[in-house]
Design a protein around this motif. Structure first.
Motif, PDB file in Angstrom:
ATOM      1  N   LEU A  98       0.806  -1.221   0.000  1.00  0.00           N
ATOM      2  CA  LEU A  98       0.000   0.000   0.000  1.00  0.00           C
ATOM      3  C   LEU A  98       0.837   1.269   0.000  1.00  0.00           C
ATOM      4  CD1 LEU A  98      -2.867  -1.064   2.422  1.00  0.00           C
ATOM      5  CD2 LEU A  98      -3.089  -0.497  -0.001  1.00  0.00           C
ATOM      6  N   HIS A 198      -0.624   4.641   3.993  1.00  0.00           N
ATOM      7  CA  HIS A 198      -1.427   4.933   2.812  1.00  0.00           C
ATOM      8  C   HIS A 198      -2.621   5.785   3.214  1.00  0.00           C
ATOM      9  CE1 HIS A 198      -3.447   1.520   4.696  1.00  0.00           C
ATOM     10  NE2 HIS A 198      -4.551   1.872   4.048  1.00  0.00           N
ATOM     11  N   THR A 199      -3.281   6.333   2.234  1.00  0.00           N
ATOM     12  CA  THR A 199      -4.610   6.883   2.424  1.00  0.00           C
ATOM     13  C   THR A 199      -5.573   6.017   1.619  1.00  0.00           C
ATOM     14  OG1 THR A 199      -4.287   8.425   0.585  1.00  0.00           O
ATOM     15  CG2 THR A 199      -3.809   9.261   2.798  1.00  0.00           C
ATOM     16  N   ASP A 200      -6.846   6.031   1.993  1.00  0.00           N
ATOM     17  CA  ASP A 200      -7.833   5.254   1.244  1.00  0.00           C
ATOM     18  C   ASP A 200      -8.297   6.055   0.028  1.00  0.00           C
ATOM     19  OD1 ASP A 200      -7.559   3.233   3.068  1.00  0.00           O
ATOM     20  OD2 ASP A 200      -9.335   3.765   4.221  1.00  0.00           O
ATOM     21  N   TYR A 201      -8.764   5.336  -0.993  1.00  0.00           N
ATOM     22  CA  TYR A 201      -8.957   5.969  -2.287  1.00  0.00           C
ATOM     23  C   TYR A 201     -10.324   6.633  -2.472  1.00  0.00           C
ATOM     24  CZ  TYR A 201      -5.525   2.194  -3.091  1.00  0.00           C
ATOM     25  OH  TYR A 201      -4.488   1.316  -2.988  1.00  0.00           O
ATOM     26  N   THR A 205     -14.292   5.010   4.359  1.00  0.00           N
ATOM     27  CA  THR A 205     -14.070   3.625   4.759  1.00  0.00           C
ATOM     28  C   THR A 205     -14.731   3.394   6.107  1.00  0.00           C
ATOM     29  OG1 THR A 205     -11.947   3.570   3.599  1.00  0.00           O
ATOM     30  CG2 THR A 205     -12.330   1.868   5.266  1.00  0.00           C
ATOM     31  N   GLY A 240     -11.931   9.256   2.593  1.00  0.00           N
ATOM     32  CA  GLY A 240     -11.060   8.812   1.521  1.00  0.00           C
ATOM     33  C   GLY A 240     -10.629   9.958   0.621  1.00  0.00           C
ATOM     34  N   SER A 253      -8.220  13.307   4.261  1.00  0.00           N
ATOM     35  CA  SER A 253      -7.937  11.885   4.052  1.00  0.00           C
ATOM     36  C   SER A 253      -6.571  11.622   4.663  1.00  0.00           C
ATOM     37  CB  SER A 253      -7.944  11.536   2.560  1.00  0.00           C
ATOM     38  OG  SER A 253      -7.625  10.184   2.353  1.00  0.00           O
ATOM     39  N   PRO A 275     -12.703  -4.002   6.500  1.00  0.00           N
ATOM     40  CA  PRO A 275     -12.993  -2.679   5.957  1.00  0.00           C
ATOM     41  C   PRO A 275     -14.018  -2.736   4.823  1.00  0.00           C
ATOM     42  CG  PRO A 275     -10.915  -3.476   5.083  1.00  0.00           C
ATOM     43  CD  PRO A 275     -11.441  -4.560   5.978  1.00  0.00           C
ATOM     44  N   PHE A 277     -15.109  -0.303   1.812  1.00  0.00           N
ATOM     45  CA  PHE A 277     -14.676   0.887   1.084  1.00  0.00           C
ATOM     46  C   PHE A 277     -15.843   1.414   0.258  1.00  0.00           C
ATOM     47  CE2 PHE A 277     -10.934  -1.894   1.588  1.00  0.00           C
ATOM     48  CZ  PHE A 277     -10.106  -1.050   2.304  1.00  0.00           C
ATOM     49  N   ASN A 279     -17.298   3.518  -2.385  1.00  0.00           N
ATOM     50  CA  ASN A 279     -16.824   4.163  -3.599  1.00  0.00           C
ATOM     51  C   ASN A 279     -17.997   4.533  -4.489  1.00  0.00           C
ATOM     52  OD1 ASN A 279     -14.154   3.493  -2.803  1.00  0.00           O
ATOM     53  ND2 ASN A 279     -14.367   1.468  -3.719  1.00  0.00           N
ATOM     54  N   LYS A 311      -4.663   4.381  -8.706  1.00  0.00           N
ATOM     55  CA  LYS A 311      -4.288   4.010  -7.343  1.00  0.00           C
ATOM     56  C   LYS A 311      -4.070   2.505  -7.207  1.00  0.00           C
ATOM     57  CE  LYS A 311      -4.216   7.833  -4.869  1.00  0.00           C
ATOM     58  NZ  LYS A 311      -3.055   8.230  -4.035  1.00  0.00           N
TER      59      LYS A 311
END
Length: 319
Positions: A98, A198-201, A205, A240, A253, A275, A277, A279, A311
């Protein structure tokens, strides 16, 4: 009632009871203010009063754990194809790094995961353990409900109509993952973590976590690493990258990671997290919301499909 946990438990990460907002009761405005403050200051919060059935979470946790307990030589043959939309994908240990999404070169993360999304490519579901697919579907549905509550809270905080974002989630590309962090019987490679920084995309989350030696850490704006608390029944929620872009970087984020257990740790350090996510749909255009455009947008508009492709390719060493 909005509750903020004791500093000795969660440092700067607040714990917020969102049940007044869900029920439309007195205290809804306080919930909104508390969530907005957390999203602006740290990008992380814990929520209670969310209404997710304990049984739904336990069912997914237990069936996924049974999968991870299967022999490694069998597991690595599962979920490696991409020919079935809504199928299961399996990512073995060290398959993903990640930290690469932040331009850092590290060994692969010391974890393995099961992954599912109703509109994402996967493989046929394995024939064991029994009930694995059903458990994923049930939990995914519960997360859709909770994420809907959180979107409405966000809209209230920004001054938008409650359903402002709903059109972006009609064919959403959300993903549900169960991650197994095994015991570390040998020292990790230099620079290797359970999950690199990392950061989430995506939009947000929603994480079901658990206490363990070697857990989730969040980096605050001062650069300090905070240990995220594990509170029974609570969910960790974080903003995110896509939603940070929507707010022109006013909602944060935040970089985070999963640390290794201390060297020589003698207790059980196995950890399992779930998790979800959230999106938006592939064709959703991520662009600055009018409420945050006063000083000019920092980013050019981009579709979520193009953004997530970049990503993901970085994380799996293909970019």
């Amino acid at each position: 009632m909005v509750t903020v946990s004791d500093a000795s438990i969660s440092a700067e990460i607040p714990v917020i009871d969102i049940s007044p907002f869900i029920a439309g009761e007195k205290g809804s405005a306080e919930v909104v203010r508390a969530v907005e403050t957390a999203c602006r200051n740290l990008g992380f919060l814990l929520v209670t009063g969310h209404g997710v059935p304990v049984e739904t979470t336990a069912r997914l946790y237990n069936t996924a754990r049974a999968f991870f307990d299967e022999p490694q030589e069998w597991k690595v043959m599962q979920g490696r194809g991409t020919g079935e939309v809504g199928g299961m994908a399996f990512s073995p240990i060290a398959d993903e790094a990640l930290a690469a999404t932040m331009g850092l070169k590290t060994p692969g993360d010391f974890k393995e995961s099961l992954n599912y999304g109703p509109r994402l490519a996967g493989d046929a579901w394995p024939d064991r353990p029994a009930g694995l697919e059903a458990a994923f579907h049930e939990y995914f549905g519960a997360m859709e409900v909770l994420s809907g509550h959180m979107r409405r809270i966000f809209c209230s905080a920004i001054g938008l109509a409650p359903d402002y974002f709903e059109k972006e989630f009609v064919d959403h590309l959300s993903a549900l993952r169960v991650i197994n962090y095994p015991e570390q019987h040998v020292d990790p490679e230099p620079g290797q973590l359970r999950a690199g920084v990392h950061t989430d995309y995506g939009f947000m989350t929603i994480l079901r976590s658990e206490a363990s030696a070697g857990g989730l850490q969040v980096r605050n704006r001062e650069g300090e690493w905070l240990d995220a608390p594990s509170i029974d029944g609570a969910y960790v929620i974080n903003i995110g990258d896509a939603f940070m872009r929507w707010t022109n970087d006013e909602w944060v984020s935040t970089p985070h990671r999963v640390a290794n257990p201390p060297s020589g740790y003698g207790g059980t350090a196995r950890r399992q997290s779930i998790p979800f996510f959230l999106n938006p749909s592939k064709d959703t255009v991520i662009e600055c919301l009018p409420a945050y455009a006063g000083a000019g947008a920092k980013y050019e508009p981009i579709t979520y499909g193009d953004y997530i492709k970049l990503k993901t390719s970085q994380a799996f060493g293909k970019g």
